[in-house]
Design a protein around this motif. Structure first.
Motif, PDB file in Angstrom:
ATOM      1  N   THR A 131      26.239 -26.844  48.404  1.00  0.00           N
ATOM      2  CA  THR A 131      25.211 -28.106  47.003  1.00  0.00           C
ATOM      3  C   THR A 131      24.383 -28.979  48.065  1.00  0.00           C
ATOM      4  O   THR A 131      25.310 -29.775  49.637  1.00  0.00           O
ATOM      5  CB  THR A 131      25.406 -28.665  46.415  1.00  0.00           C
ATOM      6  N   CYS A 132      23.037 -28.895  48.581  1.00  0.00           N
ATOM      7  CA  CYS A 132      22.485 -29.572  49.321  1.00  0.00           C
ATOM      8  C   CYS A 132      23.235 -31.057  49.078  1.00  0.00           C
ATOM      9  O   CYS A 132      23.187 -32.130  47.478  1.00  0.00           O
ATOM     10  CB  CYS A 132      20.764 -29.635  49.485  1.00  0.00           C
ATOM     11  N   SER A 133      23.038 -31.902  49.625  1.00  0.00           N
ATOM     12  CA  SER A 133      23.705 -33.043  49.771  1.00  0.00           C
ATOM     13  C   SER A 133      22.445 -34.192  49.331  1.00  0.00           C
ATOM     14  O   SER A 133      22.512 -35.548  48.862  1.00  0.00           O
ATOM     15  CB  SER A 133      24.115 -34.402  51.037  1.00  0.00           C
ATOM     16  N   ASN A 134      20.821 -33.742  49.577  1.00  0.00           N
ATOM     17  CA  ASN A 134      19.873 -35.005  48.931  1.00  0.00           C
ATOM     18  C   ASN A 134      19.554 -34.913  47.847  1.00  0.00           C
ATOM     19  O   ASN A 134      19.255 -33.572  47.182  1.00  0.00           O
ATOM     20  CB  ASN A 134      18.547 -33.914  49.984  1.00  0.00           C
ATOM     21  N   PRO A 135      19.833 -36.313  47.066  1.00  0.00           N
ATOM     22  CA  PRO A 135      19.480 -35.724  45.476  1.00  0.00           C
ATOM     23  C   PRO A 135      18.464 -35.661  44.855  1.00  0.00           C
ATOM     24  O   PRO A 135      18.588 -34.948  43.709  1.00  0.00           O
ATOM     25  CB  PRO A 135      19.965 -37.450  44.561  1.00  0.00           C
ATOM     26  N   GLU A 136      17.453 -35.837  45.900  1.00  0.00           N
ATOM     27  CA  GLU A 136      16.219 -34.919  44.727  1.00  0.00           C
ATOM     28  C   GLU A 136      16.349 -34.101  44.825  1.00  0.00           C
ATOM     29  O   GLU A 136      15.066 -32.611  44.699  1.00  0.00           O
ATOM     30  CB  GLU A 136      14.990 -35.337  45.325  1.00  0.00           C
ATOM     31  N   CYS A 137      17.259 -33.385  46.012  1.00  0.00           N
ATOM     32  CA  CYS A 137      17.173 -31.585  46.162  1.00  0.00           C
ATOM     33  C   CYS A 137      18.082 -30.732  45.224  1.00  0.00           C
ATOM     34  O   CYS A 137      17.700 -29.838  44.624  1.00  0.00           O
ATOM     35  CB  CYS A 137      16.517 -31.476  47.903  1.00  0.00           C
ATOM     36  N   LYS A 138      18.951 -31.218  46.031  1.00  0.00           N
ATOM     37  CA  LYS A 138      20.188 -30.412  45.042  1.00  0.00           C
ATOM     38  C   LYS A 138      20.098 -29.088  45.372  1.00  0.00           C
ATOM     39  O   LYS A 138      21.311 -28.349  44.349  1.00  0.00           O
ATOM     40  CB  LYS A 138      20.621 -31.228  43.755  1.00  0.00           C
ATOM     41  N   GLU A 139      19.384 -28.103  45.926  1.00  0.00           N
ATOM     42  CA  GLU A 139      19.740 -26.898  46.088  1.00  0.00           C
ATOM     43  C   GLU A 139      21.185 -26.324  46.723  1.00  0.00           C
ATOM     44  O   GLU A 139      21.462 -27.259  46.874  1.00  0.00           O
ATOM     45  CB  GLU A 139      18.712 -26.558  47.604  1.00  0.00           C
ATOM     46  N   ILE A 140      21.046 -25.125  45.449  1.00  0.00           N
ATOM     47  CA  ILE A 140      22.368 -24.193  45.746  1.00  0.00           C
ATOM     48  C   ILE A 140      22.476 -23.112  46.786  1.00  0.00           C
ATOM     49  O   ILE A 140      21.287 -22.258  46.726  1.00  0.00           O
ATOM     50  CB  ILE A 140      22.891 -24.410  44.355  1.00  0.00           C
ATOM     51  N   ILE A 153      23.106 -26.769  56.433  1.00  0.00           N
ATOM     52  CA  ILE A 153      22.055 -27.252  56.637  1.00  0.00           C
ATOM     53  C   ILE A 153      20.480 -26.738  55.394  1.00  0.00           C
ATOM     54  O   ILE A 153      20.782 -25.334  55.759  1.00  0.00           O
ATOM     55  CB  ILE A 153      21.233 -27.252  57.972  1.00  0.00           C
ATOM     56  N   CYS A 154      19.706 -27.509  54.887  1.00  0.00           N
ATOM     57  CA  CYS A 154      19.327 -27.254  53.619  1.00  0.00           C
ATOM     58  C   CYS A 154      18.098 -26.048  54.299  1.00  0.00           C
ATOM     59  O   CYS A 154      17.288 -27.438  55.154  1.00  0.00           O
ATOM     60  CB  CYS A 154      19.546 -28.452  52.666  1.00  0.00           C
ATOM     61  N   ASP A 155      18.062 -25.208  53.969  1.00  0.00           N
ATOM     62  CA  ASP A 155      16.878 -24.783  54.134  1.00  0.00           C
ATOM     63  C   ASP A 155      15.422 -25.496  53.646  1.00  0.00           C
ATOM     64  O   ASP A 155      14.176 -25.666  54.570  1.00  0.00           O
ATOM     65  CB  ASP A 155      16.043 -23.131  53.555  1.00  0.00           C
ATOM     66  N   LYS A 156      15.219 -25.564  52.380  1.00  0.00           N
ATOM     67  CA  LYS A 156      14.038 -26.196  52.049  1.00  0.00           C
ATOM     68  C   LYS A 156      13.900 -28.298  52.662  1.00  0.00           C
ATOM     69  O   LYS A 156      12.386 -27.790  52.482  1.00  0.00           O
ATOM     70  CB  LYS A 156      14.802 -27.223  50.348  1.00  0.00           C
ATOM     71  N   CYS A 157      14.241 -28.499  52.614  1.00  0.00           N
ATOM     72  CA  CYS A 157      14.737 -30.129  53.173  1.00  0.00           C
ATOM     73  C   CYS A 157      15.646 -30.464  54.459  1.00  0.00           C
ATOM     74  O   CYS A 157      15.398 -32.033  54.865  1.00  0.00           O
ATOM     75  CB  CYS A 157      15.106 -31.185  51.861  1.00  0.00           C
ATOM     76  N   GLY A 158      16.389 -29.927  55.084  1.00  0.00           N
ATOM     77  CA  GLY A 158      16.733 -30.031  56.529  1.00  0.00           C
ATOM     78  C   GLY A 158      18.249 -31.257  55.889  1.00  0.00           C
ATOM     79  O   GLY A 158      19.041 -31.764  57.444  1.00  0.00           O
TER      80      GLY A 158
HETATM   81 ZN    ZN Z   1      18.255 -30.011  50.191  1.00  0.00          ZN
END
Ligand code: ZN
Ligand code: ADP
Length: 217
Positions: A131-140, A153-158
């Motif tokens: 899970t993405c650690s960025n609370p605004e993103c939370k991409e799985i 690393i999250c594709d969406k927000c890094g």
């Molecule tokens: Zn993210």
């Protein structure tokens, strides 16, 4: 106007189905888990009481969730557009309370979608989930079926990816046992009423969506 229930074990992918159903059918998505978490975040008395149970992985007492749900169903959007229930009912008593409420108000459920995914598959998904650690993103992501381009690393927000606390073998096993004991009897209950449709969750999300669409058509 449509009134739906989606049943399925924790981790079966109900959330992903709810996302498109609520859009396509313009129907309010009612997740008792989300409402409870919101109450915890807001520090309401209801939230304080519910938190004790949720932290243990146990169900919140029926009376509490039943009242919460009835209040929610009385809001204008549900009266106008119906509802999509996600995470409720979770026990036979909750289902019976919902039925009494609907009967009293001259309403009925159109369909119950039972999203079936075998336990081993749910376990495999949970252990591979990041899970993405960025609370605004939370991409799985899923390390097996849907890994990020760059490891960890999250594709969406890094931001960095992490393993959720509850995605471990012990907790998942416990939640599945609760589901089998308390919620699974609802399958027979709604089958008897002639409104249950079982959909087997597929590896690819689009395939499961297509199957659910067929059932709702
Ligand atoms: Zn993210
Ligand atoms: P999950 O994390 O399994 O998707 P939810 O978000 O639906 O679950 O709910 C999280 C927790 O909230 C549950 O483990 C339970 O403690 C509580 N909860 C949610 N809905 C209900 C319900 N209908 N009855 C009892 N407890 C509930």
């Amino acid at each position: 106007m449509i009134r739906l229930i989606i049943l399925g074990a924790p981790g079966s992918g109900k959330g992903s189905q709810c996302k498109w159903i609520t859009k396509d059918y313009d129907v309010p998505h009612i997740s008792t888990g989300d409402i409870l978490r919101k109450n915890i975040a807001d520090g309401t008395p209801l939230g304080l009481e519910a938190k004790e149970y949720m932290d243990k992985g146990a169900l919140v007492p029926d009376e509490l969730v039943i009242n919460l749900l009835k209040n929610r169903l009385q809001e204008a959007d549900c009266k106008e557009k119906g509802f999509l229930l996600d995470g409720f009912p979770r026990t036979l008593d909750q289902a019976k309370a919902l039925d009494s409420y609907l009967t009293e108000n001259g309403l009925s459920i159109d369909k119950v979608i039972n999203l079936h995914v075998p336990d081993e598959e749910i376990m495999g998904r949970a252990l591979n989930r990041r899970t993405c650690s960025n609370p605004e993103c939370k991409e799985i992501y899923n390390m097996r079926d849907n890994p990020p381009k760059e490891e960890g690393i999250c594709d969406k927000c890094g931001s960095k990816l992490f393993v959720r606390d509850d995605d471990n073998e012990i907790t998942v096993t416990k939640r599945l046992a609760t589901y089998h004991a308390q919620t699974e009897p609802l399958i027979a209950y709604y089958t008897e009423k002639g409104i249950l449709a079982t959909v087997v969750g597929q590896e690819r999300l689009e395939d499961t969506i297509a199957l659910v669409k067929e059932q709702l058509a």
